[in-house]
Enzyme design. Structure first.
Site, short mmCIF file in Angstrom:
data_model
loop_
_atom_site.label_atom_id
_atom_site.label_comp_id
_atom_site.label_asym_id
_atom_site.label_seq_id
_atom_site.Cartn_x
_atom_site.Cartn_y
_atom_site.Cartn_z
N CYS A 191 -0.29 4.40 10.90
CA CYS A 191 -0.13 5.69 11.59
C CYS A 191 -1.31 5.86 12.55
O CYS A 191 -1.90 6.93 12.63
CB CYS A 191 -0.01 6.85 10.60
SG CYS A 191 -1.41 7.01 9.48
N ALA B 43 0.90 -1.17 0.00
CA ALA B 43 0.00 0.00 0.00
C ALA B 43 0.92 1.21 0.00
O ALA B 43 1.29 1.71 1.05
CB ALA B 43 -0.89 -0.03 1.23
C1 LIG Z 1 -0.92 4.84 4.88
S1 LIG Z 1 -1.20 5.01 3.19
C2 LIG Z 1 0.30 4.49 2.49
C3 LIG Z 1 1.40 5.53 2.56
C4 LIG Z 1 2.62 5.07 1.81
N1 LIG Z 1 3.11 3.80 2.30
C5 LIG Z 1 3.74 6.08 1.87
O1 LIG Z 1 4.67 5.90 2.63
O2 LIG Z 1 3.70 7.06 1.14
C6 LIG Z 1 -2.26 3.65 2.86
C7 LIG Z 1 -2.52 3.41 1.42
O3 LIG Z 1 -3.25 2.21 1.31
C8 LIG Z 1 -4.02 2.28 0.14
N2 LIG Z 1 -5.01 1.20 0.23
C9 LIG Z 1 -6.21 1.20 0.85
N3 LIG Z 1 -6.79 0.00 0.74
C10 LIG Z 1 -5.95 -0.79 0.05
C11 LIG Z 1 -6.00 -2.14 -0.39
N4 LIG Z 1 -7.03 -2.92 -0.12
N5 LIG Z 1 -4.95 -2.61 -1.07
C12 LIG Z 1 -3.89 -1.83 -1.35
N6 LIG Z 1 -3.80 -0.55 -0.98
C13 LIG Z 1 -4.81 -0.03 -0.28
C14 LIG Z 1 -4.54 3.70 0.13
O4 LIG Z 1 -4.88 4.09 -1.16
C15 LIG Z 1 -3.35 4.46 0.69
O5 LIG Z 1 -2.59 5.01 -0.32
#
Ligand SMILES: C[S@@+](CC[C@H](N)C(=O)[O-])C[C@H]1O[C@@H](n2cnc3c(N)ncnc32)[C@H](O)[C@@H]1O
Length: 674
Positions: free
Chosen positions: A534, A409
């Site tokens: 977070c 993600a």
């Molecule tokens: C906390 S953020 C990630 C931040 C990123 N790791 C960074 O350091 O820039 C969580 C991410 O999970 C994604 N997300 C949500 N549900 C998901 C899923 N089922 N599978 C993959 N990604 C997902 C969201 O779009 C979001 O961008």
């Protein structure tokens, strides 16, 4: 013994190179704001001040007079590696938003079906994401900040007795003239600063007193108590009085402050200080309700967060959420060295210093006369604007050159680009994010930072390892509620309900199993999964980790290697987790002056008969591993049941065959049933 006492964690260890910011310090910050006098280094900056000097701020004038050179501390720079490959050529630049921000969950939670069977079968559901949801540059971000009562309150959280008394020295009654106006105003500011300091000292003292106490403090000796700390009687409102107060439009802010102080005081030594006939629950309920109204939370979330800490520490936590965290940047070692970057930025009028000994790429920006998100070095990808807490999962992951890594993600790519840099542009990072719109900023960052080993893709994470497996390491920086980043996004205070937490935890549990199954247990250098959020809630952290340990007997937790942070809970509010969960780490705004964060590191082993009988091979020398005595939520030892595991093994074989493009046999009845 009260349930909160039972769950009390040991006092957080002070962080080397990053001392615990005490309530005192938070008080100082307040004082500095009131004072508004230039100090050597601005340790306290209001949100507005901070945002002004932040990313993409186009209105900042290049005012060289503002420049403050940090004192050069030779030691602080010693940990810079000199042998890092420098590639300073500027590449074609990508425009658009590329701020690294922790994205809290933005999908439609109603799309998550809470169905345990479905979870185990791992069938992927369609997941809707708001396609407009891209990370906001700071100006927009700041406009989302909701004003709480905090904004209109006097500059202290819990006033002391002097607040209500007329002090002689302030001579408020004297008429204000042109001649005395400035003196009077300075005196007022100084008094407010002093009082803020005293109040926060008081909270700190209370917190210290509480350390080592069981929270119900039945056997604590009390010397000077008669239930009236400031000479005035405090009566806890009755249910009827609370109702009347609500009907009258809510309490006055000063009333709330006083009540918070009194309830905190009473709850610390309940037996000695409580009014006769009033229960602990009544004081707690009043305090939570006042915290909610004072800081602008819904009562559900105020309670959820309050229960994480001993009383005085909880107040510190809520208070720290009102203060912005330091602006930090991560040097992109694919393009430059930290020392060189620091020098260039100092020459541009940026006041900065290394963050601490725990990172050799981080810099803390204290002040800048140029927009830090639009310098030529930024555009050339020499650094990433990134919260210090976001370094932690990648430090834990510790990717090794040549490895194949999945960032499950990943948008907008703060951690992906960090991983790519640690791999020194070797191996490959699959940077996945389910939200296609967000992969645009991810790609932009990947290009800007010169990462050549990154493949961007957009799948629901729950489709792995069907899409692809066999990774050396996997990072799951999971979608979460964002309760650790309230100082950045205060909308969290009011927009999270119980259902959100249930659904998020469910999604996180699905994702973590997929992350674990995507790792190659026989990897020569790796076989690790890092899970991070977070968020500070237990449901999204320890409970998810414990679930994964129970569902995947071939994995165990290892030390994160981060070197600081508070141990994860091994029991919380009646639930008992695997004792190895103490190897996970929690990070808090009020303790570490970082966003609230959680990091867990798993090692994935082959599923051997030997291991299933509890006698695991110790092939990971040098790491602390806890493998035996796994206890489930009901307090029973978990044994591995071949029959029960059969469907999962079969399903994982099917996935493997499918990933290899081989013929997949139909599911047996056992799998379908599971
Ligand atoms: C906390 S953020 C990630 C931040 C990123 N790791 C960074 O350091 O820039 C969580 C991410 O999970 C994604 N997300 C949500 N549900 C998901 C899923 N089922 N599978 C993959 N990604 C997902 C969201 O779009 C979001 O961008």
């Amino acid at each position: 013994m009260g349930h909160r006492a039972k769950n009390k964690q040991s006092a957080p260890k002070p962080l080397e190179g990053m001392p615990k910011p005490s309530a005192k310090k938070l008080g100082k910050r307040k004082a500095e704001v009131i004072d508004d006098k230039p100090s050597g280094r601005p340790t306290k900056r209001t949100k507005d001040q901070q945002i002004k000097s932040n990313v993409h701020s186009v209105n900042v004038k290049n005012d060289k007079t503002k420049q403050k050179k940090p004192k050069t501390d030779a030691d602080a720079w010693e940990d810079i590696k000199d042998d890092i490959d420098i590639k300073a050529q500027t590449r074609s630049l990508f425009h658009g938003s590329d701020m690294d921000e922790e994205e809290t969950f933005t999908g439609n939670l109603n799309d998550i079906e809470v169905d345990e069977d479905e979870l185990l079968r791992g069938e992927v559901e369609e997941f809707d994401f708001d396609s407009d949801e891209v990370e906001l540059p700071p100006q927009q971000f700041s406009s989302r900040i909701k004003k709480s009562k905090q904004a209109e309150r006097p500059l202290k959280i819990i006033p002391n007795a002097s607040d209500n008394s007329d002090s002689d020295e302030d001579s408020d009654d004297d008429p204000v003239t042109m001649a005395n106006m400035e003196t009077k105003s300075r005196a007022l500011e100084a008094r407010a600063a002093k009082e803020a300091q005293l109040d926060l000292d008081e909270i700190q003292a209370a917190a210290e007193m509480e350390d080592g106490d069981d929270f119900d403090m039945e056997d604590v000796e009390d010397d000077d108590e008669n239930g009236e700390a400031d000479g005035e009687t405090f009566n806890l409102p009755t249910a009827e009085e609370r109702e009347a107060e609500r009907n009258a439009g809510g309490p006055d802010v000063h009333v709330v402050q006083r009540r918070m102080r009194e309830c905190t005081r009473v709850l610390q030594k309940f037996k000695k200080r409580a009014e006769k006939g009033r229960s602990r629950a009544e004081y707690t309920s009043q305090l939570i309700s006042d915290i909610a109204s004072y800081y602008g939370y819904n009562e559900f979330l105020a309670e959820k967060l309050f229960l994480l800490f001993p009383v005085a520490e909880a107040i510190e936590f809520f208070e720290a959420n009102e203060v912005p965290r330091p602006v930090t940047i991560r040097t992109n070692t694919l393009r430059t060295r930290r020392r060189d970057l620091a020098q260039v930025l100092i020459n541009r009028g940026v006041n900065l210093e290394p963050i601490g000994k725990w990172t050799n790429v981080g810099l803390q920006v204290f002040e800048s006369s140029v927009p830090i998100g639009a310098t030529p070095e930024y555009l050339a990808g020499h650094y990433m604007l990134q919260a210090a807490s976001s370094f932690l999962p990648v430090i834990a992951l510790s990717p090794q050159p040549g490895e194949r890594v999945l960032d499950m993600a990943s948008a907008p790519g703060g951690k992906t680009t960090h991983i790519a840099a640690l791999l020194q542009n070797t191996g490959v990072v699959f940077a996945n994010d389910a939200n296609k719109a967000r992969t645009k900023s991810l790609s932009a960052n990947v290009h800007r930072l010169g990462c050549k080993n990154v493949v961007v893709c957009s799948y629901d994470g729950r489709e792995f390892p069907k899409v692809m497996g066999g990774f050396d390491r996997v990072l799951l920086d999971a979608p979460c509620s964002g309760t650790g980043v309230i100082s950045k996004d205060s909308s969290v205070k009011v927009n999270k309900s119980e259902r959100d937490f249930t659904l998020l935890a469910h999604l996180q549990k699905q994702l973590i199993l997929c992350a674990l199954d995507s790792v190659k247990p026989e990897s020569k250098s790796g076989s690790y999964v890092v899970y991070s959020t977070c968020s500070v809630t237990v449901d999204e952290n320890e409970a998810v980790v414990d679930y994964a340990l129970r569902k995947r007997p071939n994995v165990h937790l290892v030390d994160t290697g981060i070197g600081f942070g508070v141990e994860g809970y091994t029991s919380y509010r009646g639930k008992v987790y695997d004792k190895s969960v103490k190897l996970t780490r929690r990070f808090y705004p009020h303790v570490h002056n970082m966003d609230g964060f959680f990091v867990a590191k798993f090692k994935v082993e082959k599923r051997s008969k030997k291991m299933l009988s509890g006698d695991k091979e110790q092939d990971n020398v040098g790491e602390e591993t806890v493998t035996a005595d796994r206890v489930d939520g009901d307090g029973e030892k978990v044994t591995f049941d071949d029959e029960e595991d059969k469907p999962y093994i079969e399903e994982s074989k099917r996935r493997y065959l499918k990933s290899k493009g081989l013929r997949v046999p139909p599911r047996t009845a056992a799998v379908v049933k599971a």
